[in-house]
Scaffold this motif. Structure first.
Motif, PDB file in Angstrom:
ATOM      1  N   LEU A 269       0.861  -1.174   0.000  1.00 49.79           N
ATOM      2  CA  LEU A 269       0.000   0.000   0.000  1.00 49.79           C
ATOM      3  C   LEU A 269       0.904   1.233   0.000  1.00 49.79           C
ATOM      4  CD1 LEU A 269      -2.895   1.144   0.216  1.00 49.79           C
ATOM      5  CD2 LEU A 269      -2.588   1.162   2.702  1.00 49.79           C
ATOM      6  N   ILE A 270       0.742   2.088  -1.002  1.00 52.28           N
ATOM      7  CA  ILE A 270       1.517   3.328  -1.098  1.00 52.28           C
ATOM      8  C   ILE A 270       0.609   4.457  -0.631  1.00 52.28           C
ATOM      9  CG2 ILE A 270       2.903   4.795  -2.607  1.00 52.28           C
ATOM     10  CD1 ILE A 270       2.917   2.428  -4.626  1.00 52.28           C
ATOM     11  N   LEU A 271       1.059   5.221   0.352  1.00 45.57           N
ATOM     12  CA  LEU A 271       0.194   6.255   0.924  1.00 45.57           C
ATOM     13  C   LEU A 271       1.004   7.363   1.564  1.00 45.57           C
ATOM     14  CD1 LEU A 271      -1.350   4.887   4.258  1.00 45.57           C
ATOM     15  CD2 LEU A 271       0.841   4.183   3.313  1.00 45.57           C
ATOM     16  N   SER A 272       0.338   8.431   1.953  1.00 44.68           N
ATOM     17  CA  SER A 272       0.981   9.547   2.629  1.00 44.68           C
ATOM     18  C   SER A 272       1.088   9.268   4.124  1.00 44.68           C
ATOM     19  CB  SER A 272       0.189  10.835   2.409  1.00 44.68           C
ATOM     20  OG  SER A 272      -1.063  10.751   3.071  1.00 44.68           O
ATOM     21  N   LYS A 273       1.952  10.000   4.791  1.00 43.17           N
ATOM     22  CA  LYS A 273       2.090   9.851   6.238  1.00 43.17           C
ATOM     23  C   LYS A 273       0.812  10.277   6.948  1.00 43.17           C
ATOM     24  CE  LYS A 273       5.110  11.150  10.096  1.00 43.17           C
ATOM     25  NZ  LYS A 273       6.306  11.942  10.499  1.00 43.17           N
ATOM     26  N   THR A 274       0.114  11.265   6.384  1.00 39.81           N
ATOM     27  CA  THR A 274      -1.135  11.724   6.990  1.00 39.81           C
ATOM     28  C   THR A 274      -2.186  10.617   7.001  1.00 39.81           C
ATOM     29  OG1 THR A 274      -0.658  13.955   6.177  1.00 39.81           O
ATOM     30  CG2 THR A 274      -2.899  13.521   6.912  1.00 39.81           C
ATOM     31  N   ASP A 275      -2.296   9.895   5.884  1.00 43.22           N
ATOM     32  CA  ASP A 275      -3.260   8.803   5.846  1.00 43.22           C
ATOM     33  C   ASP A 275      -2.804   7.617   6.694  1.00 43.22           C
ATOM     34  OD1 ASP A 275      -5.142  10.092   4.366  1.00 43.22           O
ATOM     35  OD2 ASP A 275      -4.638   9.155   2.458  1.00 43.22           O
ATOM     36  N   LEU A 276      -1.494   7.424   6.811  1.00 45.42           N
ATOM     37  CA  LEU A 276      -0.998   6.373   7.712  1.00 45.42           C
ATOM     38  C   LEU A 276      -1.432   6.681   9.145  1.00 45.42           C
ATOM     39  CD1 LEU A 276       0.703   3.834   8.199  1.00 45.42           C
ATOM     40  CD2 LEU A 276       2.720   5.322   8.414  1.00 45.42           C
ATOM     41  N   LYS A 277      -1.369   7.946   9.509  1.00 42.21           N
ATOM     42  CA  LYS A 277      -1.834   8.356  10.836  1.00 42.21           C
ATOM     43  C   LYS A 277      -3.326   8.082  10.993  1.00 42.21           C
ATOM     44  CE  LYS A 277      -2.362  12.392  13.828  1.00 42.21           C
ATOM     45  NZ  LYS A 277      -2.169  13.874  13.949  1.00 42.21           N
ATOM     46  N   ALA A 278      -4.086   8.307   9.901  1.00 38.41           N
ATOM     47  CA  ALA A 278      -5.526   8.046   9.956  1.00 38.41           C
ATOM     48  C   ALA A 278      -5.808   6.564  10.198  1.00 38.41           C
ATOM     49  CB  ALA A 278      -6.184   8.512   8.666  1.00 38.41           C
ATOM     50  N   PHE A 279      -5.020   5.674   9.590  1.00 37.84           N
ATOM     51  CA  PHE A 279      -5.165   4.246   9.866  1.00 37.84           C
ATOM     52  C   PHE A 279      -4.836   3.962  11.337  1.00 37.84           C
ATOM     53  CE2 PHE A 279      -4.835   3.539   5.210  1.00 37.84           C
ATOM     54  CZ  PHE A 279      -5.832   2.591   5.056  1.00 37.84           C
ATOM     55  N   ALA A 280      -3.798   4.616  11.844  1.00 38.34           N
ATOM     56  CA  ALA A 280      -3.367   4.374  13.225  1.00 38.34           C
ATOM     57  C   ALA A 280      -4.403   4.844  14.244  1.00 38.34           C
ATOM     58  CB  ALA A 280      -2.027   5.068  13.479  1.00 38.34           C
ATOM     59  N   THR A 281      -5.149   5.875  13.898  1.00 36.43           N
ATOM     60  CA  THR A 281      -6.116   6.439  14.853  1.00 36.43           C
ATOM     61  C   THR A 281      -7.543   5.941  14.617  1.00 36.43           C
ATOM     62  OG1 THR A 281      -6.342   8.400  13.423  1.00 36.43           O
ATOM     63  CG2 THR A 281      -4.751   8.517  15.231  1.00 36.43           C
ATOM     64  N   ALA A 282      -7.749   5.117  13.587  1.00 35.56           N
ATOM     65  CA  ALA A 282      -9.093   4.578  13.329  1.00 35.56           C
ATOM     66  C   ALA A 282      -9.499   3.657  14.480  1.00 35.56           C
ATOM     67  CB  ALA A 282      -9.115   3.827  12.000  1.00 35.56           C
ATOM     68  N   ARG A 283     -10.778   3.697  14.839  1.00 41.03           N
ATOM     69  CA  ARG A 283     -11.274   2.919  15.971  1.00 41.03           C
ATOM     70  C   ARG A 283     -12.476   2.067  15.571  1.00 41.03           C
ATOM     71  NH1 ARG A 283      -7.093   4.298  17.460  1.00 41.03           N
ATOM     72  NH2 ARG A 283      -6.440   5.255  19.451  1.00 41.03           N
ATOM     73  N   ASN A 284     -12.571   0.915  16.221  1.00 37.96           N
ATOM     74  CA  ASN A 284     -13.752   0.071  16.063  1.00 37.96           C
ATOM     75  C   ASN A 284     -14.910   0.665  16.847  1.00 37.96           C
ATOM     76  OD1 ASN A 284     -12.518  -2.050  14.462  1.00 37.96           O
ATOM     77  ND2 ASN A 284     -11.424  -2.667  16.327  1.00 37.96           N
ATOM     78  N   ALA A 285     -16.060   0.055  16.719  1.00 39.94           N
ATOM     79  CA  ALA A 285     -17.244   0.566  17.406  1.00 39.94           C
ATOM     80  C   ALA A 285     -17.073   0.554  18.925  1.00 39.94           C
ATOM     81  CB  ALA A 285     -18.468  -0.255  17.006  1.00 39.94           C
ATOM     82  N   ASP A 286     -16.279  -0.414  19.445  1.00 35.92           N
ATOM     83  CA  ASP A 286     -16.087  -0.497  20.894  1.00 35.92           C
ATOM     84  C   ASP A 286     -14.941   0.369  21.397  1.00 35.92           C
ATOM     85  OD1 ASP A 286     -13.959  -1.849  19.844  1.00 35.92           O
ATOM     86  OD2 ASP A 286     -14.315  -3.735  20.909  1.00 35.92           O
ATOM     87  N   GLY A 287     -14.336   1.153  20.494  1.00 34.72           N
ATOM     88  CA  GLY A 287     -13.277   2.067  20.901  1.00 34.72           C
ATOM     89  C   GLY A 287     -11.875   1.510  20.791  1.00 34.72           C
ATOM     90  N   THR A 288     -11.723   0.229  20.457  1.00 36.82           N
ATOM     91  CA  THR A 288     -10.391  -0.355  20.305  1.00 36.82           C
ATOM     92  C   THR A 288      -9.791   0.040  18.957  1.00 36.82           C
ATOM     93  OG1 THR A 288     -11.329  -2.371  19.364  1.00 36.82           O
ATOM     94  CG2 THR A 288     -10.965  -2.323  21.751  1.00 36.82           C
ATOM     95  N   LYS A 289      -8.472  -0.065  18.865  1.00 35.05           N
ATOM     96  CA  LYS A 289      -7.798   0.294  17.620  1.00 35.05           C
ATOM     97  C   LYS A 289      -8.216  -0.650  16.493  1.00 35.05           C
ATOM     98  CE  LYS A 289      -3.645   2.882  18.689  1.00 35.05           C
ATOM     99  NZ  LYS A 289      -2.229   3.045  18.314  1.00 35.05           N
ATOM    100  N   ALA A 290      -8.509  -0.053  15.346  1.00 37.60           N
ATOM    101  CA  ALA A 290      -8.965  -0.858  14.214  1.00 37.60           C
ATOM    102  C   ALA A 290      -7.815  -1.601  13.548  1.00 37.60           C
ATOM    103  CB  ALA A 290      -9.677   0.028  13.199  1.00 37.60           C
TER     104      ALA A 290
END
Length: 386
Positions: A269-290
């Motif tokens: 997956l080729i992506l920007s650092k900003t979107d990598l951060k978005a993956f890192a901060t994405a959360r499941n419905a129960d609040g755990t890291k996605a």
């Protein structure tokens, strides 16, 4: 036995006496006699220590007074000499506490943050020194068999092929430095400047792999679309549009890539650092890291899927990114080929601007590049937000 040990034994005697059985007069008398003897010794030791402390204090006071008197006598003496017109010498008058020390240079130069994407090293390099162009054939589709009646013609299937054209392009970098920099020994400033031209060429190549516009003397980038859809190597109709990165985004990308019969497992997956951060901060419905993300500098994994950061990518998670802008690509990096038509040449010259005392550095390479497999990548656009 020193003073500390005697006091410790006296406390121990007290504890032992409390444990002596009733009627054991002999043991109590022994402990009493030992305690009396220890108390006398402790009193004597403390008296001697007090006397020693007083004596030492007197010596120190006398020494300090003598030192002050000596300094005063020396100052008086120098004062008289100055009045008489004589020369006076001040010993150790200039020290690091009384004057600024000269500036020293470190033995090396601290590097800046990495600004070259590893993408340029991960795609397929094709050495073709001395060549002018390179053409890669690829398979676009296969036919499918069908039932055939007896004595009828066989069902015709004709594989469809395509070609990726890659022509020689010249990429260069040039900078100058005043000759004084090369004399800032022992730090190797001059070496850093020389290396920077090579890094600049690689930095540009890593970006053009994505955004090269495919014109004369240019690489063809993964995000490039020809004027006619019929010439597409990556079918523009397969582009995936995403408005935000959430817990389902990675699955959406993975299962949208490749043919109908396989799920490709060797892809980046080729992506920007900003979107990598978005993956890192994405959360499941129960609040755990996605997602579980492992970093290795410019590369790493998202839930085991390898990624590489490239700053030229747009960002789905950035409000400033225009709708429809390409932000990510997913696929096997060997589906992009980078023919190298020459070695990278780096030169240093003191002749060009000899009069001005300038030292010139330049680097150049002849290379090409194009996607070399039909739908070798799936591209992710920023979808219009509602």
């Amino acid at each position: 036995m020193n003073l500390k040990e005697m006091k410790a034994r006296l406390r121990a005697i007290k504890d032992e006496a409390a444990k002596v059985p009733e009627g054991d007069i002999e043991t109590l008398n022994k402990l009493t006699n030992e305690a009396v003897e220890l108390s006398a010794k402790i009193e004597e030791a403390e008296a001697r220590k007090h006397l020693s402390d007083l004596a030492n204090a007197g010596v120190e006071e006398a020494s300090a007074r003598a030192e002050v008197e000596t300094v005063t006598d020396e100052a008086t003496k120098r004062g008289k000499q100055l009045k008489d017109g004589s020369k006076v010498t001040y010993k150790d008058a200039i020290t690091s506490e009384t004057v600024a020390m000269p500036q020293h240079n470190a033995n090396d130069v601290n590097p800046t943050f990495n600004d070259v994407s590893s993408l340029v090293d991960l795609v397929k390099i094709v050495p073709l020194k001395g060549g002018e162009s390179y053409r890669r054939g690829f398979e676009k589709s296969n036919g499918i068999g069908a039932y055939t009646a007896e004595n009828s013609d066989y069902n015709e299937i004709e594989p469809e092929f395509g070609y990726a054209e890659m022509t020689k392009t010249k990429i260069t970098a040039y900078c100058e430095e005043p000759e004084e920099i090369s004399r800032l020994a022992p730090a190797d400033y001059d070496g850093v400047i020389s290396t920077s031209t090579e890094r600049a060429v690689k930095k540009y190549l890593s970006r053009q792999i994505l955004v090269g516009e495919g014109g004369s003397g240019e690489l063809v980038g993964i995000f490039y679309n020809p004027d006619e859809a019929a010439k597409d190597i990556i079918d523009r109709d397969t582009d995936l549009e995403i408005s935000a990165i959430d817990e389902t985004t990675l699955d959406e990308i993975i299962y949208s890539y490749g043919g109908d019969e396989d799920v490709e497992d060797v892809a980046y997956l080729i992506l920007s650092k900003t979107d990598l951060k978005a993956f890192a901060t994405a959360r499941n419905a129960d609040g755990t890291k996605a997602y579980t993300i492992v970093h290795h500098g410019n590369t790493g994994t998202i839930d085991g899927v390898p990624y590489v950061v490239n700053s030229i990518c747009g960002s789905i998670s950035s409000e400033s990114t225009e709708d429809g802008a390409y932000c990510m690509a997913y696929g096997s990096l060997h589906n992009y080929e980078l023919p190298i038509f020459s070695d990278m040449e780096v030169q240093r010259s003191t002749e060009y601007k000899f009069k001005q005392g300038q030292i010139a550095h330049r680097a150049s390479i002849f290379a090409g590049g194009n996607v070399a497999a039909h739908n070798g990548f799936i591209r992710v656009k920023k979808a219009a937000t509602t």
